[in-house]
Motif scaffolding. Structure first.
Motif, PDB file in Angstrom:
ATOM      1  N   PRO A  44       0.830  -1.218   0.000  1.00 43.20           N
ATOM      2  CA  PRO A  44       0.000   0.000   0.000  1.00 43.20           C
ATOM      3  C   PRO A  44       0.858   1.260   0.000  1.00 43.20           C
ATOM      4  CG  PRO A  44      -0.690  -1.544   1.729  1.00 43.20           C
ATOM      5  CD  PRO A  44       0.627  -2.018   1.223  1.00 43.20           C
ATOM      6  N   LEU A  45       0.349   2.311  -0.647  1.00 43.03           N
ATOM      7  CA  LEU A  45       1.094   3.558  -0.727  1.00 43.03           C
ATOM      8  C   LEU A  45       1.369   4.145   0.650  1.00 43.03           C
ATOM      9  CD1 LEU A  45      -0.635   5.304  -3.774  1.00 43.03           C
ATOM     10  CD2 LEU A  45       1.552   4.093  -3.729  1.00 43.03           C
ATOM     11  N   GLU A  46       0.431   3.958   1.585  1.00 42.76           N
ATOM     12  CA  GLU A  46       0.629   4.522   2.917  1.00 42.76           C
ATOM     13  C   GLU A  46       1.763   3.834   3.677  1.00 42.76           C
ATOM     14  OE1 GLU A  46      -3.108   1.843   3.079  1.00 42.76           O
ATOM     15  OE2 GLU A  46      -2.187   3.308   1.702  1.00 42.76           O
ATOM     16  N   GLN A  47       2.212   2.688   3.176  1.00 42.37           N
ATOM     17  CA  GLN A  47       3.356   2.010   3.794  1.00 42.37           C
ATOM     18  C   GLN A  47       4.648   2.261   3.023  1.00 42.37           C
ATOM     19  OE1 GLN A  47       1.882  -2.125   4.157  1.00 42.37           O
ATOM     20  NE2 GLN A  47       1.687  -1.734   6.347  1.00 42.37           N
ATOM     21  N   MET A  48       4.640   3.319   2.193  1.00 40.33           N
ATOM     22  CA  MET A  48       5.839   3.699   1.428  1.00 40.33           C
ATOM     23  C   MET A  48       6.162   5.169   1.676  1.00 40.33           C
ATOM     24  SD  MET A  48       5.662   1.680  -2.207  1.00 40.33           S
ATOM     25  CE  MET A  48       3.920   1.737  -2.626  1.00 40.33           C
TER      26      MET A  48
ATOM     27  N   PRO B 114       5.772   6.713  14.099  1.00 38.07           N
ATOM     28  CA  PRO B 114       4.754   5.708  13.788  1.00 38.07           C
ATOM     29  C   PRO B 114       4.708   5.344  12.298  1.00 38.07           C
ATOM     30  CG  PRO B 114       3.862   7.346  15.284  1.00 38.07           C
ATOM     31  CD  PRO B 114       5.183   7.856  14.839  1.00 38.07           C
ATOM     32  N   THR B 115       4.896   6.346  11.428  1.00 38.17           N
ATOM     33  CA  THR B 115       4.895   6.076   9.989  1.00 38.17           C
ATOM     34  C   THR B 115       6.052   5.160   9.609  1.00 38.17           C
ATOM     35  OG1 THR B 115       3.831   8.184   9.470  1.00 38.17           O
ATOM     36  CG2 THR B 115       5.054   7.118   7.696  1.00 38.17           C
ATOM     37  N   LEU B 116       7.222   5.424  10.158  1.00 34.40           N
ATOM     38  CA  LEU B 116       8.385   4.593   9.859  1.00 34.40           C
ATOM     39  C   LEU B 116       8.221   3.193  10.429  1.00 34.40           C
ATOM     40  CD1 LEU B 116      11.243   7.188  10.445  1.00 34.40           C
ATOM     41  CD2 LEU B 116      10.517   6.238   8.255  1.00 34.40           C
TER      42      LEU B 116
ATOM     43  N   ASP C 128       5.478   1.562  10.667  1.00 37.81           N
ATOM     44  CA  ASP C 128       4.496   0.845   9.854  1.00 37.81           C
ATOM     45  C   ASP C 128       4.966   0.646   8.413  1.00 37.81           C
ATOM     46  OD1 ASP C 128       1.856  -0.335   9.630  1.00 37.81           O
ATOM     47  OD2 ASP C 128       1.309   1.401   8.393  1.00 37.81           O
ATOM     48  N   ALA C 129       6.129   1.221   8.063  1.00 39.79           N
ATOM     49  CA  ALA C 129       6.586   1.217   6.675  1.00 39.79           C
ATOM     50  C   ALA C 129       6.996  -0.171   6.206  1.00 39.79           C
ATOM     51  CB  ALA C 129       7.752   2.181   6.517  1.00 39.79           C
ATOM     52  N   ARG C 130       6.778  -0.424   4.924  1.00 39.00           N
ATOM     53  CA  ARG C 130       7.337  -1.604   4.252  1.00 39.00           C
ATOM     54  C   ARG C 130       8.482  -1.202   3.335  1.00 39.00           C
ATOM     55  NH1 ARG C 130       4.841  -6.116   3.229  1.00 39.00           N
ATOM     56  NH2 ARG C 130       6.984  -6.871   3.099  1.00 39.00           N
ATOM     57  N   VAL C 131       8.316  -0.057   2.643  1.00 34.48           N
ATOM     58  CA  VAL C 131       9.361   0.450   1.747  1.00 34.48           C
ATOM     59  C   VAL C 131       9.574   1.930   2.054  1.00 34.48           C
ATOM     60  CG1 VAL C 131      10.101   0.846  -0.638  1.00 34.48           C
ATOM     61  CG2 VAL C 131       8.738  -1.181  -0.076  1.00 34.48           C
ATOM     62  N   ILE C 132      10.780   2.291   2.410  1.00 38.48           N
ATOM     63  CA  ILE C 132      11.132   3.690   2.640  1.00 38.48           C
ATOM     64  C   ILE C 132      11.804   4.191   1.364  1.00 38.48           C
ATOM     65  CG2 ILE C 132      12.449   5.298   4.065  1.00 38.48           C
ATOM     66  CD1 ILE C 132      12.383   3.049   6.255  1.00 38.48           C
ATOM     67  N   LEU C 133      11.182   5.164   0.731  1.00 43.07           N
ATOM     68  CA  LEU C 133      11.622   5.651  -0.571  1.00 43.07           C
ATOM     69  C   LEU C 133      12.508   6.884  -0.419  1.00 43.07           C
ATOM     70  CD1 LEU C 133       8.154   5.423  -2.359  1.00 43.07           C
ATOM     71  CD2 LEU C 133      10.069   3.833  -2.666  1.00 43.07           C
ATOM     72  N   TRP C 134      13.650   6.860  -1.043  1.00 43.97           N
ATOM     73  CA  TRP C 134      14.546   8.014  -1.025  1.00 43.97           C
ATOM     74  C   TRP C 134      13.995   9.102  -1.947  1.00 43.97           C
ATOM     75  CZ3 TRP C 134      18.667   8.355   2.195  1.00 43.97           C
ATOM     76  CH2 TRP C 134      19.565   9.422   1.996  1.00 43.97           C
TER      77      TRP C 134
END
Length: 447
Positions: free
Chosen positions: A266-270, A285-287, A289-295
């Motif tokens: 999901p976009l909210e996890q990126m 909290p966002t970090l 829950d993240a799956r992919v952290i985008l540079w």
């Protein structure tokens, strides 16, 4: 992913040269538009100035201390296209198998015609491995590509970049200091980055796109990560998710987002990581829950493509087949019929058995070359403005003639080398990528 070992031929009615198109625009012989009339002059006019030069990246901020190219001798600056062509051919004939010339898909036609292999960055690095006895590898691409070739070639082989000012604005958007600082801040959120959880996963696996410096590849190798290309990004993300709770993906946000979205993330996890802000501008909290952290990085070529351009192409050409590169923004990829690497685009056109109209969202040199090679199809660039990659365009046949004639005389100029402390972990990250193969029969693309 073998590189293409070909001789390029073009019908009389088609001109594959983007430079010729730009010259015609500047001379008033064409009604087309270019993003900069400075593209019509030799790149040596810009070699001593800061910046990436005219073209798609001319608005990007270049890091302090980026390589500059010394003055090209006048004889090469003043030589005609035909004279340079003849001198390059003569030098290559003299050198024979002592040299191999590699040309990226995005290089200008006047350079690509002299390449022994044509392909994307990783295909060309692999092509270099096929010539272990060559004394020199002349890489007609950009700086990170030459670094990768040096990582994979033998120590005694000289990897040469014809113009040192041919960098990459996307690769420069993630420097090693920023990435190290990011890693330290993530450790404050996730704890020890080497500790596995109950599922056997570490908190984060770093993944870098091939379009990154050797220093970044070395960082990834040291921290259990891996390199990807636009052709195998999905397979690499699957590899990373099997080992880590999350992925830190850099430097291109769009390739990461488009690939992960196609995998169901999901976009909210990126969340986006902006290196100029604390915690990248994200909350704890966002970090968590993240799956992919985008540079926060991008390709200025592919950011030029828009949904409006796709809609205009469909209105003017009913039934058009729209293919874009996964470095394009998500809404552009979603609006296209297909998204895939440069090699995917090339193979899609080659595989079309009936005359087809193609609107292509990638660098204009490749698009114009494909149009010339396949006159049975109508092939055009989605962006009507002629705006090549600023840094690829820094490689001019004058520089290629200069480095080749230098080799004939026994001089090696513009050699690119990666220090051993960086090269060793960088090779580990590249070897992991080579071992992560897509399942049999899968054609990798972003959507």
């Amino acid at each position: 992913m073998p590189a293409v070992n070909i001789t390029l031929t073009h019908p009389e009615s088609a001109d594959a040269s983007v430079d010729h198109a730009i010259q015609a625009i500047v001379a008033g012989a064409s009604t087309a538009e270019t993003c900069s009339t400075d593209l019509a002059v030799g790149p040596w006019d810009f070699d001593t100035r800061p910046g990436y030069g005219p073209g798609s990246s001319m608005g990007d901020v270049i890091p302090t201390g980026s390589p500059r190219q010394g003055e090209l001798p006048r004889e090469y600056r003043e030589a005609s296209e035909d004279e340079l062509d003849a001198r390059i051919r003569a030098a290559k004939a003299t050198l024979g198998e002592r040299v191999v010339v590699l040309g990226h898909f995005y290089q200008r036609e006047e350079v690509v015609r002299h390449a022994d292999y044509v392909g994307d960055s990783f295909q060309l690095a692999n092509a270099a491995l096929e010539h272990p006895d060559a004394e020199a590898i002349v890489f007609c691409g950009v700086h990170f590509m030459a670094e990768t070739a040096d990582l994979l070639s033998r120590p005694e082989q000289a990897v040469i970049l014809p113009n040192l000012a041919a960098g990459c604005s996307m690769a420069d958007m993630a420097d090693i200091d920023q990435v190290e600082e990011c890693w330290e801040q993530l450790a404050e959120v996730y704890g020890d980055m080497d500790t596995v959880d109950a599922d056997g996963l570490v908190p984060v696996i770093p993944v870098t796109y091939m379009n990154s410096s050797a220093a970044i590849k070395g960082f990834v190798g040291r921290h259990g990560g891996i390199v990807c290309t636009s052709s195998n990004a999905r397979t690499v993300l699957e590899w990373a998710f099997a080992r880590g709770r999350r992925v830190l993906f850099f430097p291109d946000q769009h390739l990461g987002r488009n690939t992960a979205k196609a995998m169901g993330v999901p976009l909210e996890q990126m969340p986006m990581w902006n290196p100029r802000r604390p915690l990248g501008g994200a909350s704890v909290p966002t970090l968590e829950d993240a799956r992919v952290i985008l540079w926060h990085g991008f390709c200025s070529v592919h950011r030029r493509f828009t949904v409006d351009q796709i809609e205009a192409a469909r209105a003017e050409h009913p039934g058009v087949r729209v293919i874009v590169h996964p470095e394009c923004p998500m809404e552009v990829v979603d609006a296209a019929d297909e998204a895939g690497s440069t090699d995917y685009i090339r193979k899609a056109i080659e595989g079309a058995t009936e005359p087809t109209t193609f609107a292509i969202g990638t660098e204009v040199n490749l698009v114009q070359r494909l149009a010339a090679q396949h006159p049975q199809h109508e092939i055009f660039c989605l962006d009507p403005v002629v705006c090549p990659c600023s840094t690829m365009y820094r490689i001019h046949p004058g520089y290629l003639a200069w480095v080749l004639e230098g080799l004939v005389e026994g001089r090696v100029v513009n050699r690119i080398t990666v220090s051993a402390d960086v090269a060793t972990p960088a090779r580990v990250a590249l070897e992991r990528m080579l071992a992560a193969k897509p399942p049999a029969g899968r054609v990798e693309k972003a959507s």
